[in-house]
Design an enzyme around this catalytic site. Structure first.
Site, short mmCIF file in Angstrom:
data_model
loop_
_atom_site.label_atom_id
_atom_site.label_comp_id
_atom_site.label_asym_id
_atom_site.label_seq_id
_atom_site.Cartn_x
_atom_site.Cartn_y
_atom_site.Cartn_z
N LYS A 74 1.27 8.18 3.79
CA LYS A 74 0.68 6.59 3.91
C LYS A 74 0.20 6.30 5.40
O LYS A 74 -0.27 5.09 5.67
CB LYS A 74 1.85 5.60 3.83
CG LYS A 74 3.05 5.50 2.15
CD LYS A 74 3.60 4.81 2.15
CE LYS A 74 4.96 5.17 1.33
NZ LYS A 74 5.94 4.21 1.40
N PRO A 103 0.69 -1.21 -0.12
CA PRO A 103 0.03 -0.31 -0.42
C PRO A 103 0.96 1.31 -0.15
O PRO A 103 1.14 1.58 0.58
CB PRO A 103 -1.27 -0.28 1.36
CG PRO A 103 -0.17 -1.61 1.86
CD PRO A 103 0.44 -1.79 0.93
N GLU A 104 0.64 2.17 -1.23
CA GLU A 104 1.27 3.21 -1.16
C GLU A 104 0.27 4.74 -0.72
O GLU A 104 -0.93 3.92 -0.51
CB GLU A 104 2.12 3.70 -2.48
CG GLU A 104 3.34 2.38 -2.98
CD GLU A 104 4.07 2.61 -3.81
OE1 GLU A 104 4.26 3.39 -4.34
OE2 GLU A 104 4.45 1.24 -3.92
N ARG A 120 16.19 -2.23 -2.88
CA ARG A 120 15.06 -1.74 -3.45
C ARG A 120 15.11 -2.65 -4.89
O ARG A 120 16.32 -1.89 -5.76
CB ARG A 120 14.68 -0.54 -3.16
CG ARG A 120 14.58 0.49 -1.98
CD ARG A 120 13.03 -0.29 -1.45
NE ARG A 120 13.45 -0.25 -0.03
CZ ARG A 120 14.03 0.68 0.86
NH1 ARG A 120 13.00 1.56 -0.09
NH2 ARG A 120 13.42 0.48 2.02
#
Length: 312
Positions: free
Chosen positions: A61, A2-3, A291
DNA sequence: ACATCTGCCTGAGCGC
DNA sequence: TGCGCTCAGGCAGATG
Protein backbone atom coordinates in the site's frame (compact mmCIF):
# COMPACT_ATOMS: atom_id res chain seq x y z
CA UNK A 1 -10.08 1.92 2.51
CA UNK A 2 -7.39 1.86 -0.07
CA UNK A 3 -5.66 -1.50 -0.13
CA UNK A 4 -3.33 -2.84 -2.79
CA UNK A 5 -5.73 -2.79 -5.77
CA UNK A 6 -6.88 0.75 -5.00
CA UNK A 7 -3.34 2.01 -4.50
CA UNK A 8 -2.22 0.36 -7.74
CA UNK A 9 -5.10 2.07 -9.54
CA UNK A 10 -3.89 5.38 -8.12
CA UNK A 11 -0.31 4.59 -9.13
CA UNK A 12 -1.34 3.92 -12.71
CA UNK A 13 -3.39 7.08 -12.81
CA UNK A 14 -0.54 9.17 -11.51
CA UNK A 15 1.90 7.45 -13.85
CA UNK A 16 -0.28 8.46 -16.77
CA UNK A 17 -0.96 11.98 -15.60
CA UNK A 18 2.06 13.30 -13.73
CA UNK A 19 5.13 11.20 -14.60
CA UNK A 20 7.75 13.49 -16.09
CA UNK A 21 6.34 16.65 -14.55
CA UNK A 22 8.38 19.03 -12.41
CA UNK A 23 7.31 20.25 -8.99
CA UNK A 24 7.15 24.03 -9.22
CA UNK A 25 5.44 24.77 -5.92
CA UNK A 26 4.12 23.03 -2.83
CA UNK A 27 1.42 24.26 -0.52
CA UNK A 28 1.03 22.27 2.69
CA UNK A 29 -2.45 22.97 3.98
CA UNK A 30 -2.23 20.78 7.05
CA UNK A 31 1.16 20.43 8.69
CA UNK A 32 0.65 16.92 10.05
CA UNK A 33 0.38 15.43 6.58
CA UNK A 34 4.19 15.58 6.42
CA UNK A 35 4.58 14.32 9.96
CA UNK A 36 7.51 12.00 9.30
CA UNK A 37 9.80 14.90 8.56
CA UNK A 38 11.50 16.69 11.44
CA UNK A 39 11.77 19.95 9.54
CA UNK A 40 8.07 19.93 8.79
CA UNK A 41 6.37 21.55 5.81
CA UNK A 42 9.13 24.04 5.08
CA UNK A 43 11.79 21.36 4.78
CA UNK A 44 9.45 19.19 2.74
CA UNK A 45 8.76 21.95 0.25
CA UNK A 46 12.40 22.97 0.05
CA UNK A 47 13.53 19.44 -0.71
CA UNK A 48 11.04 18.55 -3.44
CA UNK A 49 10.59 21.85 -5.25
CA UNK A 50 12.34 21.87 -8.61
CA UNK A 51 12.63 18.07 -8.83
CA UNK A 52 10.93 15.92 -11.43
CA UNK A 53 8.55 13.05 -10.68
CA UNK A 54 10.16 10.38 -12.80
CA UNK A 55 8.71 6.96 -11.96
CA UNK A 56 5.62 6.19 -9.89
CA UNK A 57 6.21 3.09 -7.80
CA UNK A 58 4.19 0.96 -5.39
CA UNK A 59 4.94 -1.80 -2.95
CA UNK A 60 1.92 -3.08 -1.03
CA UNK A 61 0.00 0.00 0.00
CA UNK A 62 3.05 2.25 -0.10
CA UNK A 63 3.36 4.61 -3.03
CA UNK A 64 6.29 6.78 -4.05
CA UNK A 65 7.68 8.85 -6.85
CA UNK A 66 11.34 8.68 -7.71
CA UNK A 67 12.54 12.27 -7.78
CA UNK A 68 15.15 13.14 -10.39
CA UNK A 69 16.96 16.43 -10.94
CA UNK A 70 15.69 16.81 -14.48
CA UNK A 71 13.09 15.24 -16.74
CA UNK A 72 14.37 12.16 -18.54
CA UNK A 73 16.98 11.58 -15.88
CA UNK A 74 17.12 7.96 -14.82
CA UNK A 75 18.96 8.47 -11.56
CA UNK A 76 16.64 9.50 -8.75
CA UNK A 77 18.08 11.45 -5.85
CA UNK A 78 15.14 11.22 -3.46
CA UNK A 79 11.73 9.64 -3.01
CA UNK A 80 8.47 11.46 -2.50
CA UNK A 81 6.55 8.77 -0.66
CA UNK A 82 2.92 8.63 0.30
CA UNK A 83 0.63 6.43 2.30
CA UNK A 84 -3.07 6.91 1.77
CA UNK A 85 -3.99 5.67 5.24
CA UNK A 86 -7.72 5.16 5.36
CA UNK A 87 -9.02 7.95 3.23
CA UNK A 88 -6.18 9.43 1.20
CA UNK A 89 -6.75 10.40 -2.43
CA UNK A 90 -4.79 12.10 -5.16
CA UNK A 91 -6.59 14.27 -7.64
CA UNK A 92 -5.12 15.86 -10.72
CA UNK A 93 -6.57 18.99 -12.29
CA UNK A 94 -5.71 20.77 -15.50
CA UNK A 95 -6.46 24.06 -13.75
CA UNK A 96 -6.26 25.22 -10.13
CA UNK A 97 -9.73 24.95 -8.64
CA UNK A 98 -10.63 26.07 -5.13
CA UNK A 99 -9.12 23.39 -2.88
CA UNK A 100 -11.40 20.72 -1.52
CA UNK A 101 -12.19 20.85 2.20
CA UNK A 102 -10.01 17.81 2.82
CA UNK A 103 -7.11 18.96 0.67
CA UNK A 104 -3.99 18.59 2.83
CA UNK A 105 -1.34 19.43 0.26
CA UNK A 106 -1.31 20.93 -3.20
CA UNK A 107 1.48 20.55 -5.74
CA UNK A 108 1.78 22.80 -8.75
CA UNK A 109 3.39 20.79 -11.52
CA UNK A 110 4.94 21.79 -14.82
CA UNK A 111 4.47 19.32 -17.66
CA UNK A 112 7.22 18.86 -20.28
CA UNK A 113 5.21 21.11 -22.64
CA UNK A 114 5.28 23.77 -19.87
CA UNK A 115 1.57 23.51 -19.16
CA UNK A 116 0.61 23.62 -15.50
CA UNK A 117 -1.15 20.86 -13.56
CA UNK A 118 -2.48 20.76 -10.02
CA UNK A 119 -1.96 17.66 -7.91
CA UNK A 120 -3.98 17.60 -4.68
CA UNK A 121 -3.52 15.21 -1.78
CA UNK A 122 -6.87 14.80 -0.03
CA UNK A 123 -7.34 12.99 3.23
CA UNK A 124 -10.47 13.22 5.28
CA UNK A 125 -9.34 11.13 8.22
CA UNK A 126 -5.74 12.24 8.13
CA UNK A 127 -4.09 8.87 8.67
CA UNK A 128 -2.27 9.29 5.39
CA UNK A 129 0.95 11.18 4.94
CA UNK A 130 3.56 12.47 2.54
CA UNK A 131 7.27 12.11 3.11
CA UNK A 132 10.45 13.03 1.33
CA UNK A 133 13.33 10.69 2.06
CA UNK A 134 16.38 8.94 0.62
CA UNK A 135 16.15 5.83 -1.51
CA UNK A 136 17.97 2.81 -0.12
CA UNK A 137 18.85 -0.56 -1.69
CA UNK A 138 16.19 -3.27 -1.51
CA UNK A 139 17.09 -6.04 0.95
CA UNK A 140 16.74 -8.75 -1.72
CA UNK A 141 18.30 -6.82 -4.58
CA UNK A 142 15.14 -6.98 -6.69
CA UNK A 143 13.20 -3.98 -8.01
CA UNK A 144 11.74 -1.68 -5.36
CA UNK A 145 8.19 -2.32 -6.42
CA UNK A 146 5.73 -2.11 -9.29
CA UNK A 147 6.70 0.69 -11.62
CA UNK A 148 10.48 0.67 -11.43
CA UNK A 149 13.35 -1.56 -12.51
CA UNK A 150 15.63 -0.01 -9.90
CA UNK A 151 16.52 -2.01 -6.77
CA UNK A 152 15.74 1.00 -4.58
CA UNK A 153 12.96 1.93 -2.22
CA UNK A 154 12.29 4.71 0.30
CA UNK A 155 14.01 4.18 3.65
CA UNK A 156 10.67 4.08 5.49
CA UNK A 157 9.46 1.26 3.23
CA UNK A 158 12.55 -0.92 3.54
CA UNK A 159 10.96 -3.20 6.15
CA UNK A 160 7.78 -3.76 4.14
CA UNK A 161 7.51 -7.14 2.48
CA UNK A 162 6.85 -7.68 -1.20
CA UNK A 163 3.18 -7.90 -2.00
CA UNK A 164 1.07 -10.76 -3.26
CA UNK A 165 1.09 -9.44 -6.84
CA UNK A 166 4.84 -8.87 -6.94
CA UNK A 167 6.61 -11.37 -9.24
CA UNK A 168 9.64 -10.98 -6.97
CA UNK A 169 7.79 -12.34 -3.95
CA UNK A 170 9.51 -15.40 -2.55
CA UNK A 171 6.44 -17.59 -2.24
CA UNK A 172 8.21 -20.34 -0.35
CA UNK A 173 9.49 -17.91 2.26
CA UNK A 174 6.11 -16.14 2.42
CA UNK A 175 4.28 -19.42 2.93
CA UNK A 176 6.68 -20.29 5.71
CA UNK A 177 6.21 -16.87 7.31
CA UNK A 178 2.43 -17.24 7.21
CA UNK A 179 2.73 -20.39 9.32
CA UNK A 180 4.90 -18.89 12.02
CA UNK A 181 3.80 -17.70 15.45
CA UNK A 182 0.84 -17.89 17.74
CA UNK A 183 -1.16 -15.03 16.31
CA UNK A 184 -4.39 -15.66 14.48
CA UNK A 185 -3.80 -16.03 10.75
CA UNK A 186 -5.80 -12.89 9.97
CA UNK A 187 -3.41 -10.80 12.03
CA UNK A 188 -0.49 -12.32 10.18
CA UNK A 189 -2.15 -11.49 6.86
CA UNK A 190 -2.45 -7.88 8.00
CA UNK A 191 1.22 -7.75 9.00
CA UNK A 192 2.81 -5.81 6.15
CA UNK A 193 6.28 -7.16 6.86
CA UNK A 194 5.22 -10.70 5.91
CA UNK A 195 3.26 -10.12 2.70
CA UNK A 196 2.17 -6.56 2.05
CA UNK A 197 -0.87 -4.97 0.48
CA UNK A 198 -3.57 -6.87 2.33
CA UNK A 199 -5.93 -4.81 4.50
CA UNK A 200 -9.00 -5.69 6.49
CA UNK A 201 -11.29 -6.19 3.50
CA UNK A 202 -9.06 -8.43 1.40
CA UNK A 203 -7.94 -10.36 4.46
CA UNK A 204 -11.54 -11.42 5.06
CA UNK A 205 -12.03 -12.15 1.37
CA UNK A 206 -8.87 -14.24 1.07
CA UNK A 207 -9.70 -16.22 4.20
CA UNK A 208 -13.19 -16.88 2.90
CA UNK A 209 -11.88 -18.01 -0.48
CA UNK A 210 -9.26 -20.27 1.09
CA UNK A 211 -11.76 -21.56 3.69
CA UNK A 212 -9.55 -20.66 6.60
CA UNK A 213 -10.89 -19.43 9.93
CA UNK A 214 -9.51 -15.94 10.74
CA UNK A 215 -8.52 -16.97 14.27
CA UNK A 216 -6.70 -20.13 13.41
CA UNK A 217 -3.23 -19.83 14.96
CA UNK A 218 -0.67 -19.27 12.22
CA UNK A 219 1.36 -22.29 13.29
CA UNK A 220 -1.72 -24.49 12.92
CA UNK A 221 -1.96 -23.87 9.18
CA UNK A 222 -0.82 -26.68 6.95
CA UNK A 223 1.68 -25.77 4.25
CA UNK A 224 -1.02 -26.53 1.76
CA UNK A 225 -3.58 -24.16 3.28
CA UNK A 226 -0.94 -21.43 3.63
CA UNK A 227 -0.20 -21.76 -0.08
CA UNK A 228 -3.91 -21.72 -0.87
CA UNK A 229 -4.35 -18.63 1.28
CA UNK A 230 -1.52 -16.76 -0.40
CA UNK A 231 -2.94 -17.68 -3.78
CA UNK A 232 -6.42 -16.57 -2.62
CA UNK A 233 -5.06 -13.19 -1.56
CA UNK A 234 -3.42 -12.80 -4.94
CA UNK A 235 -6.60 -13.80 -6.73
CA UNK A 236 -9.00 -11.47 -4.88
CA UNK A 237 -6.69 -8.51 -5.27
CA UNK A 238 -6.03 -9.26 -8.94
CA UNK A 239 -9.76 -9.43 -9.54
CA UNK A 240 -10.39 -6.18 -7.69
CA UNK A 241 -7.60 -4.50 -9.59
CA UNK A 242 -9.15 -5.54 -12.88
CA UNK A 243 -12.34 -3.80 -11.78
CA UNK A 244 -10.71 -0.78 -10.15
CA UNK A 245 -8.79 -0.03 -13.26
CA UNK A 246 -11.82 0.41 -15.41
CA UNK A 247 -13.57 3.34 -13.74
CA UNK A 248 -10.81 5.76 -14.49
CA UNK A 249 -11.30 9.17 -15.87
CA UNK A 250 -8.47 11.21 -17.23
CA UNK A 251 -8.12 14.03 -14.76
CA UNK A 252 -9.64 12.46 -11.73
CA UNK A 253 -7.76 9.85 -9.78
CA UNK A 254 -10.25 8.14 -7.56
CA UNK A 255 -8.98 6.19 -4.59
CA UNK A 256 -11.84 5.12 -2.41
CA UNK A 257 -14.82 6.33 -4.38
CA UNK A 258 -18.03 4.57 -3.46
CA UNK A 259 -18.35 3.19 -6.96
CA UNK A 260 -15.19 1.17 -6.51
CA UNK A 261 -16.57 -0.43 -3.41
CA UNK A 262 -20.00 -1.21 -4.73
CA UNK A 263 -18.83 -2.57 -8.03
CA UNK A 264 -16.50 -4.92 -6.24
CA UNK A 265 -17.94 -8.35 -5.60
CA UNK A 266 -17.24 -9.03 -1.98
CA UNK A 267 -18.10 -12.46 -0.63
CA UNK A 268 -17.58 -11.91 3.08
CA UNK A 269 -16.72 -8.34 4.02
CA UNK A 270 -19.77 -6.30 5.01
CA UNK A 271 -22.15 -9.19 4.41
CA UNK A 272 -22.90 -10.26 7.98
CA UNK A 273 -26.15 -12.19 8.18
CA UNK A 274 -26.31 -12.80 4.43
CA UNK A 275 -26.00 -16.36 3.15
CA UNK A 276 -22.56 -17.64 2.21
CA UNK A 277 -22.56 -18.03 -1.55
CA UNK A 278 -20.92 -21.46 -1.19
CA UNK A 279 -23.01 -23.12 1.49
CA UNK A 280 -25.91 -20.80 2.29
CA UNK A 281 -25.08 -20.58 5.97
CA UNK A 282 -25.33 -16.99 7.31
CA UNK A 283 -22.05 -15.10 7.39
CA UNK A 284 -20.84 -14.02 10.81
CA UNK A 285 -19.28 -10.81 11.94
CA UNK A 286 -17.25 -10.23 15.07
CA UNK A 287 -14.55 -7.86 16.20
CA UNK A 288 -11.29 -9.79 16.24
CA UNK A 289 -8.18 -7.98 17.36
CA UNK A 290 -10.03 -4.70 17.06
CA UNK A 291 -10.94 -5.33 13.43
CA UNK A 292 -14.36 -6.16 12.19
CA UNK A 293 -14.09 -9.67 10.79
CA UNK A 294 -16.49 -11.52 8.53
CA UNK A 295 -16.49 -15.24 7.85
CA UNK A 296 -18.59 -18.31 7.21
CA UNK A 297 -18.63 -20.49 10.29
CA UNK A 298 -19.47 -23.54 8.21
CA UNK A 299 -16.90 -23.20 5.42
CA UNK A 300 -14.16 -21.74 7.58
CA UNK A 301 -13.48 -24.02 10.53
CA UNK A 302 -11.23 -22.87 13.31
CA UNK A 303 -9.23 -26.07 13.10
CA UNK A 304 -8.76 -28.41 10.21
CA UNK A 305 -10.80 -31.51 10.93
CA UNK A 306 -8.54 -34.55 10.95
CA UNK A 307 -11.37 -36.67 9.72
CA UNK A 308 -15.09 -36.42 9.56
CA UNK A 309 -16.55 -36.87 13.00
CA UNK A 310 -19.23 -35.63 15.35
CA UNK A 311 -18.92 -32.14 16.78
CA UNK A 312 -15.95 -30.96 14.77
C1' DA B 1 12.10 -12.11 18.97
C1' DC B 2 7.49 -11.82 19.43
C1' DA B 3 2.98 -10.12 20.67
C1' DT B 4 -0.05 -6.62 22.30
C1' DC B 5 -1.40 -1.92 23.28
C1' DT B 6 -1.77 3.14 22.28
C1' DG B 7 -2.01 7.26 19.63
C1' DC B 8 -3.06 9.44 15.58
C1' DC B 9 -7.99 11.62 13.36
C1' DT B 10 -12.73 12.81 11.25
C1' DG B 11 -17.42 12.16 10.21
C1' DA B 12 -21.36 8.98 9.82
C1' DG B 13 -24.81 6.95 12.38
C1' DC B 14 -26.93 5.98 16.50
C1' DG B 15 -29.85 6.66 20.98
C1' DC B 16 -31.72 9.85 23.93
C1' DT C 1 -33.01 19.36 16.77
C1' DG C 2 -28.92 18.55 18.62
C1' DC C 3 -25.91 16.55 21.67
C1' DG C 4 -22.60 13.01 22.93
C1' DC C 5 -21.27 8.49 22.18
C1' DT C 6 -19.23 4.64 19.33
C1' DC C 7 -17.19 2.98 15.44
C1' DA C 8 -14.22 2.56 11.38
C1' DG C 9 -9.40 1.82 9.84
C1' DG C 10 -3.34 1.33 8.92
C1' DC C 11 0.75 1.97 10.82
C1' DA C 12 4.56 3.37 14.02
C1' DG C 13 6.39 3.24 18.27
C1' DA C 14 6.20 1.86 23.02
C1' DT C 15 5.47 -1.64 26.27
C1' DG C 16 4.95 -6.23 27.92
Amino acid sequence: MPELPEVETVRRGLETLVAGTRIDAVEIRRDSCVRLLSGGPAEFSAQVTGLTLSRLVRRGKFLWAELAPTAGDDAPVLALSAHLGMSGQFRVHADAPEPHRHCRARFTLAAPDASALTLDFLDQRTFGYLHVEPLVPTPDGGPGGRGTPLPLLPASVAHIGRDALDPGLDRTAATRALRRGTRGIKQVLLDQTVVSGIGNIYADEALWLARVHPERPAHALTASSARTLLEAAREVMERALAQGGTSFDALYVDVNGESGYFSRSLEAYGRAGEPCSRCGSPLRRESIGGRSTHWCARCQRRWTARRAGPGS
